[in-house]
Design a protein around this motif. Structure first.
Motif, PDB file in Angstrom:
ATOM      1  N   ASP A   1     -67.800  14.608  41.630  1.00 17.49           N
ATOM      2  CA  ASP A   1     -67.032  14.765  42.859  1.00 17.49           C
ATOM      3  C   ASP A   1     -65.555  15.021  42.569  1.00 17.49           C
ATOM      4  O   ASP A   1     -64.813  14.098  42.267  1.00 17.49           O
ATOM      5  CB  ASP A   1     -67.186  13.484  43.685  1.00 17.49           C
ATOM      6  CG  ASP A   1     -66.448  13.563  44.999  1.00 17.49           C
ATOM      7  OD1 ASP A   1     -65.830  14.614  45.262  1.00 17.49           O
ATOM      8  OD2 ASP A   1     -66.482  12.573  45.750  1.00 17.49           O
TER       9      ASP A   1
ATOM     10  N   PHE B   1     -63.314  15.573  44.553  1.00 18.57           N
ATOM     11  CA  PHE B   1     -62.463  15.014  45.595  1.00 18.57           C
ATOM     12  C   PHE B   1     -62.202  13.546  45.321  1.00 18.57           C
ATOM     13  O   PHE B   1     -61.210  12.986  45.759  1.00 18.57           O
ATOM     14  CB  PHE B   1     -63.111  15.202  46.967  1.00 18.57           C
ATOM     15  CG  PHE B   1     -63.331  16.646  47.295  1.00 18.57           C
ATOM     16  CD1 PHE B   1     -62.358  17.360  47.961  1.00 18.57           C
ATOM     17  CD2 PHE B   1     -64.482  17.290  46.893  1.00 18.57           C
ATOM     18  CE1 PHE B   1     -62.542  18.704  48.236  1.00 18.57           C
ATOM     19  CE2 PHE B   1     -64.670  18.629  47.171  1.00 18.57           C
ATOM     20  CZ  PHE B   1     -63.696  19.346  47.838  1.00 18.57           C
ATOM     21  N   GLY B   2     -63.115  12.897  44.603  1.00 18.04           N
ATOM     22  CA  GLY B   2     -62.966  11.486  44.336  1.00 18.04           C
ATOM     23  C   GLY B   2     -62.442  11.177  42.944  1.00 18.04           C
ATOM     24  O   GLY B   2     -61.966  10.078  42.691  1.00 18.04           O
ATOM     25  N   SER B   3     -62.512  12.136  42.028  1.00 22.61           N
ATOM     26  CA  SER B   3     -62.188  11.793  40.650  1.00 22.61           C
ATOM     27  C   SER B   3     -60.721  12.049  40.299  1.00 22.61           C
ATOM     28  O   SER B   3     -60.308  11.775  39.186  1.00 22.61           O
ATOM     29  CB  SER B   3     -63.106  12.542  39.676  1.00 22.61           C
ATOM     30  OG  SER B   3     -62.860  13.919  39.729  1.00 22.61           O
TER      31      SER B   3
ATOM     32  N   ASN C   1     -56.755  11.200  41.370  1.00 23.10           N
ATOM     33  CA  ASN C   1     -55.959  10.256  42.149  1.00 23.10           C
ATOM     34  C   ASN C   1     -55.017  11.012  43.090  1.00 23.10           C
ATOM     35  O   ASN C   1     -54.183  11.789  42.629  1.00 23.10           O
ATOM     36  CB  ASN C   1     -55.152   9.388  41.177  1.00 23.10           C
ATOM     37  CG  ASN C   1     -54.438   8.254  41.885  1.00 23.10           C
ATOM     38  OD1 ASN C   1     -54.169   8.329  43.075  1.00 23.10           O
ATOM     39  ND2 ASN C   1     -54.129   7.211  41.145  1.00 23.10           N
TER      40      ASN C   1
ATOM     41  N   HIS D   1     -54.508  17.156  46.839  1.00 22.08           N
ATOM     42  CA  HIS D   1     -54.901  17.638  48.174  1.00 22.08           C
ATOM     43  C   HIS D   1     -54.445  19.068  48.426  1.00 22.08           C
ATOM     44  O   HIS D   1     -54.881  19.698  49.382  1.00 22.08           O
ATOM     45  CB  HIS D   1     -54.353  16.711  49.260  1.00 22.08           C
ATOM     46  CG  HIS D   1     -52.869  16.795  49.451  1.00 22.08           C
ATOM     47  ND1 HIS D   1     -51.999  15.954  48.812  1.00 22.08           N
ATOM     48  CD2 HIS D   1     -52.112  17.631  50.186  1.00 22.08           C
ATOM     49  CE1 HIS D   1     -50.765  16.266  49.153  1.00 22.08           C
ATOM     50  NE2 HIS D   1     -50.797  17.280  49.980  1.00 22.08           N
TER      51      HIS D   1
ATOM     52  N   ARG E   1     -59.780  21.893  41.902  1.00 17.69           N
ATOM     53  CA  ARG E   1     -59.779  20.496  41.479  1.00 17.69           C
ATOM     54  C   ARG E   1     -60.758  20.269  40.340  1.00 17.69           C
ATOM     55  O   ARG E   1     -60.457  19.545  39.393  1.00 17.69           O
ATOM     56  CB  ARG E   1     -60.182  19.615  42.661  1.00 17.69           C
ATOM     57  CG  ARG E   1     -58.997  19.194  43.471  1.00 17.69           C
ATOM     58  CD  ARG E   1     -59.431  18.230  44.509  1.00 17.69           C
ATOM     59  NE  ARG E   1     -59.463  18.919  45.789  1.00 17.69           N
ATOM     60  CZ  ARG E   1     -59.388  18.307  46.945  1.00 17.69           C
ATOM     61  NH1 ARG E   1     -59.311  17.008  46.999  1.00 17.69           N
ATOM     62  NH2 ARG E   1     -59.395  18.997  48.054  1.00 17.69           N
TER      63      ARG E   1
END
Lengths: 300, 266
Positions: B95, B97-99, B101, B149, B156
């Motif tokens: 992911d 989006f999660g990995s 910070n 973001h 990403r």
């Protein structure tokens, strides 16, 4: 055959800091009992379109033009944009139901499955007694291939595939004529996905509802849909039956989408393990699409 | 370090149900060998033990029995050899989006592993290395100051790949690296991974449930079912001529539009 749903010149804007045209003059018809695939990448406006059909859009999203007409099996037409208040509440789920994206997480974790299924009946079929509701809920679960005993279970006790089936059962509770499915099988593995797809095709044959199936997985759509609409930046760039779309794609974007899936048994397609990289950014979202995506995520 | 071997690996988890405990065998006697420049795909359903194998390789779990060998020597969990191992085996997560910070810049994400693995580098050397990493994954140098973001999913994931490459690993474990990405950029990311693999002569373990990309991206495929390898062979053999019934089930379940369209056409 008369269409069950016709969308005419529908445009939707997000009135954010800069106005974003998420859906631009889309016209579509959905025939009775048909599976219509809606393909496109994130940010192309496909979910916004689905939410507009069920009138679930919240500000800053606004329908700026066009209308959606539902023609019931009983022979009357409803202009969805005219519905309001109790009429809208009664109409939703009864005639058009929806299976949401990430449906496995849209069940309430602190309520039993039975309570969540019966809630539909309490709202829409208040004349049913408690015992009747219980029986209907049990039948629903069995219809989607989940054991009746699981009514007493909490969502966390079910696997992802089973939760997805419960969501489909919930959508079918009132025998709607149109079912909108927004990425119903992403996040499931291939074997479970296959089971769910077979289930949907079987139920459609049994109950005769029409489906709008939204996903970015084009090979999947090619397998289950009658017709496919390809969406990009709010526009439908191509709409054709599955076979024609696959064998004779007209729009370059459709061709690019098709080529981005390596075939399981056939050629490698656009996949190069030892050649040059080509254009990495070629198909990334452009600026406006990224904004649509951001606003869509925010408004959820 | 060149060859990483997993030998007769078994991992059991204890499950508690009230006062009773049962044992779940998540990985059941798995052996394979990762060599430089080769890719092994690990395919199977959710819950088949794919990610447990990745965790064992990353030293996030200890094996119940069995061993991991580095060039024939057992892997260590402590000391200098362990540090060398952790440098040599890196992972790309599912992911993007999660990995990453959200609080830190892309430059920070890449500078951390560089400084950790090269404590002797001066700041200029670290900066130079960060820019080089960005170039390796075909991102512009001005991404250094950006936050996650501001990047699309594909960008990403390319940052995540650059981060995994920062310690100059010999082995890359990629756990579903493209399943969260939009379809049209999946191929780009996989092609990039393949290009980097060639440039650095990496051994890659590609974990996925997508048989189509597994076939085209890997040299070998291992099919995992309930923790055990039920089929292991060259990519084309396993997909085009599956022997085990579970592999056949997986192949049946994968979307293959040709099948239905052939029916429609006639």
């Amino acid at each position: 055959m008369s269409p069950v749903l016709s969308i005419e010149n529908l445009s939707i804007d997000y009135l954010a800091e800069t106005t974003v045209h998420a859906v631009r003059e889309v016209s579509l018809t959905l025939e009775r009992g048909e599976i219509l695939g809606l393909a496109g990448e994130s940010g192309c406006g496909k979910s916004t379109l689905a939410y507009a059909i069920t009138r679930l859009l919240k500000p800053p999203a606004q329908i700026t033009s066009g209308r959606v007409v539902f023609s019931s099996r009983e022979g009357y037409d409803v202009d969805l944009s005219r519905l309001a208040g109790d009429d809208l509440r009664a109409f939703r789920w009864d005639k058009i139901a929806m299976v949401f994206q990430g449906a496995m997480n849209s069940l309430n974790p602190v309520l039993r499955i039975s309570e969540q299924l019966e809630d539909v009946f309490i709202t829409h079929r208040p004349e049913l007694t408690k015992a009747e509701r219980r029986i209907r809920s049990g039948e629903l679960l069995e219809r989607v291939g989940v054991d009746r005993n699981r009514l007493r279970a909490y969502p966390h006790e079910l696997s992802g595939g089973m939760r997805q089936r419960v969501m489909i059962a919930m959508a079918l509770a009132l025998e709607p004529q149109v079912l909108i499915m927004d990425e119903p099988t992403t996040a499931l593995d291939v074997v479970v996905q296959r089971e769910i797809l077979l289930e949907i095709t079987r139920l459609r044959a049994e109950l005769g509802f029409a489906v709008i199936f939204i996903t970015h997985d084009l090979p999947l759509l090619l397998e289950i849909s009658d017709r496919i609409a390809v969406m990009r930046a709010g526009l439908i760039v191509e709409l054709d039956d599955a076979l024609t779309l696959y064998t004779k794609p007209k729009h370059p974007y459709t061709r690019r989408l098709l080529s981005s899936f390596p075939s399981l048994t056939g050629e490698r397609g656009g996949f190069v393990r030892s050649g040059d990289l080509g254009d990495l950014d070629g198909t990334e979202l452009d600026e406006t699409e990224q904004t649509v995506e951001a606003v869509e995520m925010e408004s959820r | 370090m060149s060859v990483l071997e997993m030998r007769e690996m078994v991992k059991e988890y204890r499950l508690r149900e009230g006062l009773r405990t049962t044992r779940l065998r998540a990985v059941d006697n798995v052996s394979f060998e990762l060599t430089p420049g080769r890719t092994i795909a690990l395919v199977g359903q959710s819950g088949s033990g794919k990610s447990t194998i990745a965790k064992l390789l990353m030293q996030l779990e200890r094996p119940t029995s069995g061993s991991i060998l580095v060039d024939g020597e057992p892997m260590q969990y402590r000391g200098a050899r362990a540090a060398a191992y952790r440098k040599a085996v890196q992972m790309v997560f599912q992911d993007p989006f999660g990995s990453l910070n959200p609080y830190h810049t892309i430059g920070h994400h890449l500078a951390r592993p560089v400084t950790l693995h090269h404590p002797d580098f001066t700041r200029e050397q670290v900066d130079e290395r960060v820019l080089e990493l960005l170039r390796r994954v075909r991102l512009d140098e001005d991404y250094v100051g950006r936050k996650p973001h501001e990047l699309s999913g594909g960008q990403r994931q390319r940052v995540a790949i650059a981060r995994a490459l920062a310690p100059e690993p010999a082995i890359l474990v990629a756990d579903e690296p493209v399943s969260m990405l939009d379809v049209s950029i999946r191929l780009g990311v996989l092609n990039l991974l393949a290009a980097l693999q060639r440039e650095e002569n990496l051994g890659v373990l590609y974990i996925t449930h997508d048989l189509a990309t597994a076939r085209h991206f890997s040299d070998e495929i291992m099919v995992l079912y309930h923790g055990a390898v039920v089929e292991h062979g060259s990519a084309d053999d396993v997909i085009l001529n599956p022997q085990h019934e579970y592999t056949q089930l997986l192949a049946e379940a994968s979307p293959a539009p040709e099948r239905r369209l052939a029916e429609l056409g006639h």
